[in-house]
Design an enzyme around this catalytic site. Structure first.
Site, mmCIF file in Angstrom:
data_model
loop_
_atom_site.group_PDB
_atom_site.id
_atom_site.type_symbol
_atom_site.label_atom_id
_atom_site.label_comp_id
_atom_site.label_asym_id
_atom_site.label_seq_id
_atom_site.Cartn_x
_atom_site.Cartn_y
_atom_site.Cartn_z
ATOM 1 N N ASP A 122 12.364 -1.804 12.271
ATOM 2 C CA ASP A 122 13.254 -0.135 13.140
ATOM 3 C C ASP A 122 12.228 0.412 13.628
ATOM 4 O O ASP A 122 12.252 0.887 15.389
ATOM 5 C CB ASP A 122 13.628 1.145 12.855
ATOM 6 C CG ASP A 122 13.090 1.289 11.466
ATOM 7 O OD1 ASP A 122 12.395 0.846 10.504
ATOM 8 O OD2 ASP A 122 12.827 2.931 11.374
ATOM 9 N N SER A 137 -23.762 -1.405 -68.060
ATOM 10 C CA SER A 137 -23.677 -3.750 -68.436
ATOM 11 C C SER A 137 -22.509 -3.816 -68.637
ATOM 12 O O SER A 137 -21.957 -3.067 -69.453
ATOM 13 C CB SER A 137 -25.641 -3.680 -68.691
ATOM 14 O OG SER A 137 -25.286 -4.757 -69.769
ATOM 15 N N GLY A 188 -17.874 -4.842 -65.280
ATOM 16 C CA GLY A 188 -17.727 -6.203 -64.669
ATOM 17 C C GLY A 188 -17.942 -5.989 -63.116
ATOM 18 O O GLY A 188 -17.602 -6.911 -62.164
ATOM 19 N N SER A 205 0.555 -1.101 0.123
ATOM 20 C CA SER A 205 -0.169 0.088 -0.184
ATOM 21 C C SER A 205 1.029 1.107 -0.059
ATOM 22 O O SER A 205 1.824 1.124 0.642
ATOM 23 C CB SER A 205 -0.938 0.082 0.894
ATOM 24 O OG SER A 205 -1.593 -1.167 1.432
ATOM 25 N N ASN A 262 8.058 -5.249 7.149
ATOM 26 C CA ASN A 262 8.885 -3.471 6.685
ATOM 27 C C ASN A 262 8.750 -2.723 8.103
ATOM 28 O O ASN A 262 7.829 -2.415 8.807
ATOM 29 C CB ASN A 262 8.715 -2.731 5.496
ATOM 30 C CG ASN A 262 9.594 -1.215 5.378
ATOM 31 O OD1 ASN A 262 10.308 -2.052 5.641
ATOM 32 N ND2 ASN A 262 9.338 -0.267 4.182
ATOM 33 N N THR A 284 4.161 -1.354 -9.458
ATOM 34 C CA THR A 284 3.252 -0.706 -9.709
ATOM 35 C C THR A 284 2.675 0.068 -8.736
ATOM 36 O O THR A 284 1.630 -0.288 -7.876
ATOM 37 C CB THR A 284 1.822 -2.237 -10.164
ATOM 38 O OG1 THR A 284 1.952 -2.480 -8.434
ATOM 39 C CG2 THR A 284 2.144 -3.073 -10.936
ATOM 40 N N SER A 333 -28.891 -0.321 -61.403
ATOM 41 C CA SER A 333 -28.949 0.433 -60.370
ATOM 42 C C SER A 333 -29.139 1.843 -61.286
ATOM 43 O O SER A 333 -27.777 2.201 -60.384
ATOM 44 C CB SER A 333 -28.892 0.639 -58.881
ATOM 45 O OG SER A 333 -27.505 -0.068 -58.693
HETATM 46 N N1 LIG Z 1 11.522 3.836 9.515
HETATM 47 C C1 LIG Z 1 11.120 3.101 8.386
HETATM 48 N N2 LIG Z 1 10.266 4.062 7.506
HETATM 49 C C2 LIG Z 1 10.374 3.883 6.208
HETATM 50 C C3 LIG Z 1 11.207 2.368 5.756
HETATM 51 N N3 LIG Z 1 10.411 1.860 4.554
HETATM 52 C C4 LIG Z 1 10.031 3.489 4.031
HETATM 53 N N4 LIG Z 1 10.175 4.120 4.997
HETATM 54 C C5 LIG Z 1 9.479 5.850 5.034
HETATM 55 O O1 LIG Z 1 8.144 5.863 4.692
HETATM 56 C C6 LIG Z 1 7.408 6.561 3.635
HETATM 57 C C7 LIG Z 1 6.635 5.692 2.811
HETATM 58 O O2 LIG Z 1 7.658 5.045 1.743
HETATM 59 P P1 LIG Z 1 7.474 5.262 0.444
HETATM 60 O O3 LIG Z 1 9.156 3.670 -0.487
HETATM 61 O O4 LIG Z 1 7.805 6.133 -0.465
HETATM 62 O O5 LIG Z 1 6.556 4.211 0.203
HETATM 63 P P2 LIG Z 1 6.225 3.625 -1.008
HETATM 64 O O6 LIG Z 1 4.653 4.548 -1.381
HETATM 65 O O7 LIG Z 1 5.059 2.085 -0.998
HETATM 66 O O8 LIG Z 1 6.451 4.064 -2.552
HETATM 67 C C8 LIG Z 1 8.817 7.465 3.701
HETATM 68 O O9 LIG Z 1 8.838 8.331 4.426
HETATM 69 C C9 LIG Z 1 10.286 6.587 3.998
HETATM 70 O O10 LIG Z 1 11.282 7.644 4.083
HETATM 71 C C10 LIG Z 1 11.137 1.544 7.294
HETATM 72 O O11 LIG Z 1 11.474 0.552 6.962
HETATM 73 N N5 LIG Z 1 11.289 2.205 7.690
#
Ligand SMILES: Nc1nc2c(ncn2[C@@H]2O[C@H](COP(=O)(O)OP(=O)(O)O)[C@@H](O)[C@H]2O)c(=O)[nH]1
Lengths: 300, 640
Positions: free
Chosen positions: B168, B469, B472, B32, B165, B111, B541
């Site tokens: 952190d 006529s 052809g 998303s 993802n 995409t 015709s």
């Molecule tokens: N803290 C943190 N932020 C992330 C991470 N991956 C992406 N972001 C942040 O999430 C936001 C959206 O990321 P983006 O790559 O543009 O998302 P996309 O819309 O899925 O392409 C950005 O501000 C990124 O810096 C992650 O692993 N950790």
């Protein structure tokens, strides 16, 4: 059974595309720009239709400012392979005295390349043109279709481009419309070089380093290929070992310092110091969105 | 584990050897907005060192200017080449990106965008071997995650990497990861996805993207890149029976007839028996020709040219298959369709269906159901709107050789093309041939002119040949009818002389009778177009007004006035039936051109100058103009 290598798969995909378009279109043509991508595309065409010859001519849109070695190579290639070569020059542009040194790269390219291409396609009534563009060349090319449709005025309407699924290409069009087809869409610059190396494909010697007369202008090395190049005061051509990463009109194509005089060496240099090839094309620096705009107008 | 590292100058040969055995993996990334997809792809590109010097410099300056990461590089900017287009209102569907490791080259289908999501994802997934499903560790499995997974499985992708993802932001906690993994597996199992590798990552920090990080000691599995690099792609196509759609017939000279195509599954050997579909005849493979020499065996993924030992009538659109395990052949097939056009898909409306190298005409019976992609519920529906997915029975105008999509993407996947504007309006997956008894929906439709025409794979219309006529008309009309017939079209030819012997026996040659003659013929022609026929009328015709009358009985685009333009002197010189001679001798009265006028058409749809073209060329010209007008389609080949 071993899996096919990535080059074998790319090759098969390109051959498939070439054949699809030839089978479904009435009058295809291959835009032959003499560069490395064209050389690869031509090799793929030779393979696709083997043992017959490619059932279409090559078309070179000659801006009259190409490197002399390119023209020699072009004619020798067509002769060696026994292929029909059409050369088109925009006669109006020549009559106008079009000169990239005087008129700048944008206008020169528009008149001698974009408009010239349209003229040629109309003149011969081609309904499909193969081009050597790749998706990795530029960010904005990443979403480019393999087959794109152009209006009778050669305009590219983003809204009319068709989704491409599986290996199915929709080549249908009405009279007057034409297709641009990019069989190398999924190749990268590195793939191209590797394939040239693997297949021993002949390329224009300008791609390999040699001593050439150049002048340094706006941080670019421009080769003095003929007497039409006006030298500014104090400018003196100097012999430098250079090669070209991309070939076009000599006044608009920058060389790089290099010692790579074999394809192996070129690949090595490329892997070591990475600079993308479009940097050598002065046309791109004219305006940021230049590529997109040119495409809409019918540039490749 | 290293990536495509710069090589020592002497290492080129070793490097090249490694390149020569490099494989290719195509995958799609789904997530998303803001899950971090761009950041992740950007990092993969960056880390794989495929970024070139000037792109890096651009990235650094963009990061300072536009980035969200302060002084750090913002990798998302690397793949955001599309924002400009987005502002211009250009639809972006799928962007393809490339990177490589020492072992593999990767093609990533990316995409972006919301509105066109289904269409885009389906397009990107169609050529992918694997999908990375991205989930934000804080948000867990969302509706979108489920939707993406459903589409991925619908398109036949079986191998999933679940990238959890932003680890952190959850303190790299094991529990958070396990929760996401657990709930995803539970859902995925229900839609048949079982081959899932879950990997915790931080795209932003690079944790577990390339290297296994210190931040998650509890994680023992591969990093994302390691997984991409080593995952064994289930090469189903190699194990499937041999299939090769014939693309192009190579006739280098009289002695060579080769059939060019890409082998989409299985393998084939010289001397092996193969079957040609849909006709079903068999032969043995003669040679396997390639520019790099003849092969004794060719495998899925190779583009080759085959010769056969027998002289079979093979043309583009045929499917060469293993004789032992042939594909199915049917003209009624159940399929799942993904609709991709603003204009809805209507049951009963004919579309062109392209599968492999064959194009046929297909009309859908009423929808069985459509699928809510968020809940996977089956809903009743009359039509499919943009981005909707439905299950239908397709009626084809001619048999198609195919495999169920689940077994073979190339012989089971198809696109639908609008016959008028030529756009690709849908894509689909063939499932199974229908038993005749299941095919009741078609009969339930109102039978009208359009349906009858669809059944005949043509647009009903009148080809009205007019001219002097002996001009052809009948010769050309006969040739055109023969050609149409040979293409499997349904036609009828109304010829002046024949009609006058029966229907119009009571009419003479006065102006009034001529008008009545034409009126009756025009009415008959109209009835016949109602029956779905292409009606050829070959009548002198001579009067504009009566031709206008005939035209007025038909809809726009259904009447083609074809002027067979021959000078009077020429027609008279030919005088095939001796009529001019009689007229000149006064033995026939009111003879057109002699003592009765001929009013040439002012704007005929087609004009044939018989002084310039032969009858054969004239017929070809007419056929080609009918094609352009959409009356018939060029791809249709008649198989006797
Ligand atoms: N803290 C943190 N932020 C992330 C991470 N991956 C992406 N972001 C942040 O999430 C936001 C959206 O990321 P983006 O790559 O543009 O998302 P996309 O819309 O899925 O392409 C950005 O501000 C990124 O810096 C992650 O692993 N950790």
């Amino acid at each position: 059974m071993p899996n096919l290598t990535h080059l074998a798969r790319l090759e098969a995909e390109s051959i498939h595309i070439l054949r699809e378009v030839v089978a479904e279109c009435e009058r295809p043509v291959m835009l032959y720009s003499i560069g490395k991508d064209s050389s690869v595309m031509l090799q793929l065409a030779l393979k696709a239709f083997y043992p017959a010859k490619p059932p279409f001519p090559l078309l070179h849109v000659d801006t009259t400012w190409k490197f002399r070695e390119m023209i020699q190579f072009r004619d020798a290639t067509a002769r060696r392979l026994g292929l029909e070569l059409l050369v088109h020059v925009n006669a109006e542009g020549v009559a106008m005295g079009m000169n990239p040194f005087v008129h700048g790269s944008a206008l020169h390219t528009d008149v001698m390349k974009t408009q010239a291409l349209r003229q040629a396609l109309d003149r011969y009534g081609f309904d499909a043109a193969f081009g050597g563009a790749r998706r990795d060349e530029e960010k904005s090319r990443a979403k480019e279709r393999v087959v794109s449709i152009r209006s009778a005025q050669h305009r590219w309407d983003p809204k009319r481009q068709r989704p491409e699924l599986w290996r199915l290409y929709n080549t249908r069009k009405v009279k007057g419309e034409s297709l641009r087809v990019f069989p190398l869409s999924n190749w990268t610059e590195l793939d191209v070089w590797q394939y040239i190396y693997q297949e021993r494909i002949p390329i224009v010697p300008l791609y390999l380093a040699a001593e050439r007369p150049v002048v340094e202008r706006d941080a670019a090395l421009i080769m003095v290929d003929d007497e039409r190049m006006p030298l500014k005061t104090g400018e003196r051509p100097q012999l430098r070992r250079v090669r070209f990463r991309t070939l076009g009109c000599y006044p608009l194509t920058g060389a790089i310092d290099s010692n790579a005089d074999t394809i192996e060496a070129v690949i090595e240099e490329m892997l070591a110091a990475r600079t993308s090839e479009r940097q050598g094309r002065i046309i791109d620096h004219d305006s940021a969105a230049s590529m997109e705009k040119k495409k809409q107008e019918g540039y490749f | 584990m290293g990536l495509a590292a710069p090589l020592a100058p002497s290492g080129l040969q070793a490097w090249q050897a490694a390149q020569a055995s490099k494989g290719l993996l195509r995958f799609i990334t789904c997530g998303s907005v803001d899950d971090g997809k761009s950041t992740l792809i950007g990092r993969l590109l960056y880390e794989s060192q495929l970024l070139l010097q000037d792109q890096l410099e651009a990235l650094e300056s963009d990061s300072r200017r536009l980035g969200t990461q302060g002084e750090q590089l913002d990798f998302a900017l690397l793949v955001d080449g599309l924002s400009a287009e987005r502002e211009q209102g250009i639809t972006i569907d799928v962007a393809y990106r490339f990177f490589a490791s020492e072992r593999r080259k990767f093609i990533v289908a990316d995409t972006p965008g919301h509105e066109q999501y289904t269409r885009n994802m389906v397009t990107g997934a169609s050529s992918a071997d694997l999908a990375i499903i991205l989930v934000d560790a804080r948000k867990g499995v969302l509706t979108q995650t489920r939707r993406h997974s459903y589409l991925v499985s619908l398109l036949g992708i079986r191998q999933i990497i679940l990238a959890v993802n932003k680890m952190d932001l959850v303190g790299y906690g094991h529990g958070a990861f396990q929760d996401v993994e657990h709930s995803y597996r539970e859902f995925a199992g229900r839609i048949g996805l079982t081959d899932i590798v879950a990997i915790p990552v931080s795209a932003l920090r690079g944790d577990n993207v390339l290297e296994s990080p210190a931040s998650m000691p509890w994680y023992r599995g591969p990093s994302l890149m390691q997984q991409l690099d080593t995952v064994v792609i289930r090469n189903d196509v190699a194990a499937q029976p041999f299939r090769m759609p014939v693309q192009w017939v190579n006739r280098r000279n009289q002695n060579f007839r080769g059939f060019a195509g890409l082998i989409v599954s299985g393998s084939v050997r010289a001397g092996e028996t193969v079957r040609l579909l849909p006709t079903g005849v068999t032969s043995r493979v003669g040679r396997i020709v390639t520019a790099d020499g003849e092969l004794t065996q060719a495998v899925a993924g190779q583009a080759v040219t085959l010769t056969l030992q027998d002289e079979l009538d093979v043309s583009r659109g045929d499917l060469l298959v293993s004789a032992a395990a042939p594909a199915a052949v049917a003209d009624k097939i159940e399929a799942t369709i993904v609709w991709m056009s603003e204009e809805p898909m209507l049951p009963g409306r004919p579309y062109l269906l392209k599968c492999g190298t064959r194009t046929v005409t297909a009309a859908a019976a009423p929808l069985k159901y459509k699928v809510n992609v968020n809940t996977l519920e089956e809903l009743a529906a009359r039509q499919l709107e943009l981005n909707e997915i439905g299950v239908v029975n397709l009626n084809l105008d001619q048999p198609l050789a195919f495999d169920p999509y689940a077994l073979n993407r190339d012989t089971g996947g198809f696109i639908l093309i609008d016959r008028i504007n030529n756009n690709t309006v849908g894509a689909g997956m063939l499932q199974a041939a229908l038993q005749p008894s299941e095919n009741v929906h078609w009969q339930a439709l109102d039978v009208d002119r359009a349906n009858r025409s669809v059944l005949k794979n043509q647009k009903a219309c009148v080809l009205w040949f007019t001219g002097l006529s002996g001009a052809g008309k009948s010769t050309v009309a006969n040739l055109v009818e023969k050609k149409l017939f040979g293409m499997g079209r349904h036609t009828y030819l109304l010829d002046g002389d024949n009609v006058r012997h029966g229907l119009n026996r009571d009419l003479g040659f006065t102006d009034a009778d001529r008008v009545e003659n034409i009126r009756r013929v025009a009415e008959v022609a109209r009835l016949m177009t109602d029956a779905g026929l292409i009606v050829l009328v070959s009548f002198i015709s001579p009067f504009r007004s009566e031709r206008q009358l005939a035209r007025s009985l038909l809809g726009p685009g259904e009447f083609f006035e074809i002027f067979i333009d021959t000078a009077l002197a020429v027609a008279e010189a030919r005088d095939p039936k001796g009529l001019y001679r009689k007229a000149r001798a006064g033995k026939i009265r009111n003879f057109t051109g002699i003592d009765s006028p001929y009013e040439p058409p002012e704007a005929p749809e087609i004009r044939i100058d018989t002084a310039r073209v032969s009858a054969e060329q004239a017929a070809e010209q007419i056929i080609s103009q009918l094609r352009n007008a959409g009356v018939i389609d060029r791809d249709w080949v008649f198989i006797p």
